[in-house]
Design an enzyme around this catalytic site. Sequence first.
Site, short mmCIF file in Angstrom:
data_model
loop_
_atom_site.label_atom_id
_atom_site.label_comp_id
_atom_site.label_asym_id
_atom_site.label_seq_id
_atom_site.Cartn_x
_atom_site.Cartn_y
_atom_site.Cartn_z
N TYR A 1 -10.99 4.46 -17.57
CA TYR A 1 -10.85 5.74 -16.27
C TYR A 1 -12.09 7.07 -16.49
CZ TYR A 1 -9.61 10.48 -14.08
OH TYR A 1 -9.78 11.92 -13.53
N SER B 1 -14.12 15.01 -14.81
CA SER B 1 -13.46 15.43 -15.01
C SER B 1 -13.58 15.88 -17.01
CB SER B 1 -12.31 14.68 -15.20
OG SER B 1 -11.69 14.48 -16.60
N LYS C 1 -15.80 7.58 -14.51
CA LYS C 1 -15.79 9.49 -13.86
C LYS C 1 -17.48 9.09 -14.63
CE LYS C 1 -13.03 10.87 -11.76
NZ LYS C 1 -12.61 11.28 -10.27
P1 NAD Z 1 -3.86 12.01 -6.33
O1 NAD Z 1 -4.38 10.93 -6.83
O2 NAD Z 1 -2.87 12.74 -5.75
O3 NAD Z 1 -5.65 11.83 -5.19
C1 NAD Z 1 -5.89 10.70 -5.14
C2 NAD Z 1 -6.15 10.34 -3.67
O4 NAD Z 1 -7.18 9.26 -3.71
C3 NAD Z 1 -4.83 9.91 -2.93
O5 NAD Z 1 -4.52 10.90 -2.14
C4 NAD Z 1 -5.01 8.27 -2.75
O6 NAD Z 1 -4.45 7.69 -2.24
C5 NAD Z 1 -6.78 8.30 -2.97
N1 NAD Z 1 -7.27 7.37 -2.90
C6 NAD Z 1 -7.54 6.78 -4.55
N2 NAD Z 1 -8.27 5.55 -4.14
C7 NAD Z 1 -9.08 5.61 -2.12
C8 NAD Z 1 -9.37 4.75 -2.09
N3 NAD Z 1 -9.93 3.51 -2.63
N4 NAD Z 1 -9.66 4.61 -0.63
C9 NAD Z 1 -9.13 6.13 -0.78
N5 NAD Z 1 -8.48 7.20 -0.73
C10 NAD Z 1 -8.35 6.68 -1.83
O7 NAD Z 1 -4.69 12.97 -7.74
P2 NAD Z 1 -4.76 13.99 -7.93
O8 NAD Z 1 -5.00 14.49 -9.36
O9 NAD Z 1 -5.35 14.41 -6.77
O10 NAD Z 1 -7.66 13.56 -8.43
C11 NAD Z 1 -7.88 14.33 -7.64
C12 NAD Z 1 -9.36 13.81 -8.28
O11 NAD Z 1 -9.90 14.41 -9.02
C13 NAD Z 1 -9.38 12.09 -9.01
O12 NAD Z 1 -10.70 11.91 -8.84
C14 NAD Z 1 -9.22 12.27 -10.31
O13 NAD Z 1 -9.66 11.77 -10.96
C15 NAD Z 1 -9.41 13.64 -10.33
N6 NAD Z 1 -9.11 14.69 -11.62
C16 NAD Z 1 -7.57 14.60 -11.58
C17 NAD Z 1 -7.47 15.14 -12.75
C18 NAD Z 1 -6.05 15.84 -12.52
O14 NAD Z 1 -5.00 15.83 -13.83
N7 NAD Z 1 -5.13 15.21 -11.62
C19 NAD Z 1 -8.02 15.85 -13.80
C20 NAD Z 1 -9.37 15.80 -13.90
C21 NAD Z 1 -9.78 14.78 -12.97
C1 WQD Z 2 -1.62 17.51 -22.34
C2 WQD Z 2 -0.38 16.98 -23.24
C3 WQD Z 2 -0.40 15.34 -24.86
C4 WQD Z 2 3.02 13.56 -21.93
C5 WQD Z 2 -5.28 13.87 -18.29
C6 WQD Z 2 -6.60 12.92 -18.98
C7 WQD Z 2 -7.24 13.77 -18.28
C8 WQD Z 2 -7.53 14.33 -17.37
C9 WQD Z 2 -6.09 15.56 -17.14
C10 WQD Z 2 -8.23 13.20 -15.65
C11 WQD Z 2 -1.74 16.73 -24.40
C12 WQD Z 2 0.72 16.26 -24.43
C13 WQD Z 2 1.30 14.86 -22.35
C14 WQD Z 2 4.30 13.91 -22.70
C15 WQD Z 2 3.11 15.45 -24.75
N1 WQD Z 2 -7.41 13.93 -15.96
N2 WQD Z 2 2.14 15.72 -23.46
N3 WQD Z 2 4.33 14.55 -23.68
O1 WQD Z 2 -3.99 13.94 -21.33
O2 WQD Z 2 -5.03 16.56 -21.77
O3 WQD Z 2 -5.36 14.83 -19.59
O4 WQD Z 2 -5.57 14.51 -17.48
O5 WQD Z 2 -9.36 13.32 -15.17
O6 WQD Z 2 -8.46 12.52 -17.84
O7 WQD Z 2 -6.29 12.63 -19.71
O8 WQD Z 2 -2.98 15.63 -20.11
O9 WQD Z 2 -1.20 16.29 -19.52
O10 WQD Z 2 -1.81 13.84 -20.36
O11 WQD Z 2 -1.22 15.80 -21.94
O12 WQD Z 2 3.46 15.89 -25.24
O13 WQD Z 2 4.76 13.12 -21.99
O14 WQD Z 2 0.84 17.15 -23.29
O15 WQD Z 2 -0.38 15.18 -25.54
O16 WQD Z 2 -1.68 17.36 -25.84
P1 WQD Z 2 -4.59 15.36 -21.18
P2 WQD Z 2 -1.35 15.95 -20.12
#
Ligand code: NAD
Ligand code: WQD
Length: 336
Positions: free
Chosen positions: A148, A124, A152
Amino acid sequence: MSLLITGGTGYIGSHAVVELLNAGDDVVIVDNLSNSSTKSLDRVEHITGKRPIFIKADICDKAAMESVFREHDISAVIHFAGLKAVGESTQIPLSYYHNNVTGTIVLLEVMKQFSVKNLVFSSSATVYGENNLSPLIETMPTSATNPYGQTKLMIEHILFDLAKSDPQWSIISLRYFNPIGAHHSGLIGENPNGIPNNLLPFVSQVAVGRLQQLSVFGDDYDTIDGTGVRDYIHVVDLALAHLKAVTALSKVDGCIAINVGTGNGTSVLQIVNKFKEISGVDVPYQISPRRPGDIATVFAKADLANEFLGWQAERNLDDMIRDTWRWQSQNPNGFE
Ligand code: NAD
Ligand code: WQD
């Protein structure tokens, strides 16, 4: 040979599974369904005409993971499984460290045991911490501001150390920026439990009438309109980056981190206005105090993904919002 997709019933994983099946790959999903449901598998089958093999298991369960590798001929792993809510991670840090870090160590141990040493990991942009100025480049120093993010960062350190210890490993850590959007069919999309933490699911639930109004967290940042700027990336573009990464593993000796973003920044109010324009629905909002831990501007330098993976984002903000809205309006209550 099959690809093992951990977390493959989740938001990003299910979109990656669709693209992998469409490309002709055989897929085995492991997910414990802690944040997803098997309904996504029905939808994936509807889109692709194929049903991936699904095993309900926890990646922390070593015996279960061993039997997955014993029963299936796995060539590489795409590791999405993890807990991802920043706020929750400050409330239950042990669950986050155990699930994300211990779970990944168990997965890596089993991969090593079965001599499967090809991995694409979901990292991330959070690993850039709060002290780097955008555009964020892979060589910048990393840090974390919440449990979190720490998970990562720790996992990236583990992956770099592991790859250094044994040159047979090929690992790509993809640092995602802000994934939004949905498959253009409107059949799969983001389905958060409870009140969404992230901007786009919140905006779309306001638009569909599930929530009353958006709180915009701060309008006094040093940005185009005072609201926070992020690098939003279409989830299908992100999914496609994983296909490129799996192919590129053959030229990786060790571990490499690669940004997956568009290189463009969009503010909260720009998102709200674009959402209103595309959906034709009002999105009431109020300006609220800044959210602790937020920074003004985050966007990627996305050149390495282009050079190394031959990947770049192809979908623009209109596509992202249109597809988000199609998913949300066709499925006002998610998969329920
Ligand atoms: P999500 O929660 O929709 O998907 C994650 C999946 O992993 C879920 O289906 C959950 O049931 C499964 N899971 C969690 N812990 C588990 C375990 N111990 N064993 C087996 N399954 C497990 O999330 P997502 O948005 O699809 O994210 C996928 C990956 O990408 C995550 O690692 C997340 O940290 C990373 N990521 C997401 C974002 C974002 O904004 N969505 C941003 C950066 C990184
Ligand atoms: C985006 C913008 C908020 C909600 C997060 C995690 C990051 C990654 C992606 C996993 C910001 C603003 C948000 C609301 C708002 N996840 N906002 N009102 O914070 O960039 O990233 O998700 O790895 O680790 O921190 O994403 O969608 O929460 O926010 O004004 O109700 O929207 O302040 O500027 P963020 P976000």
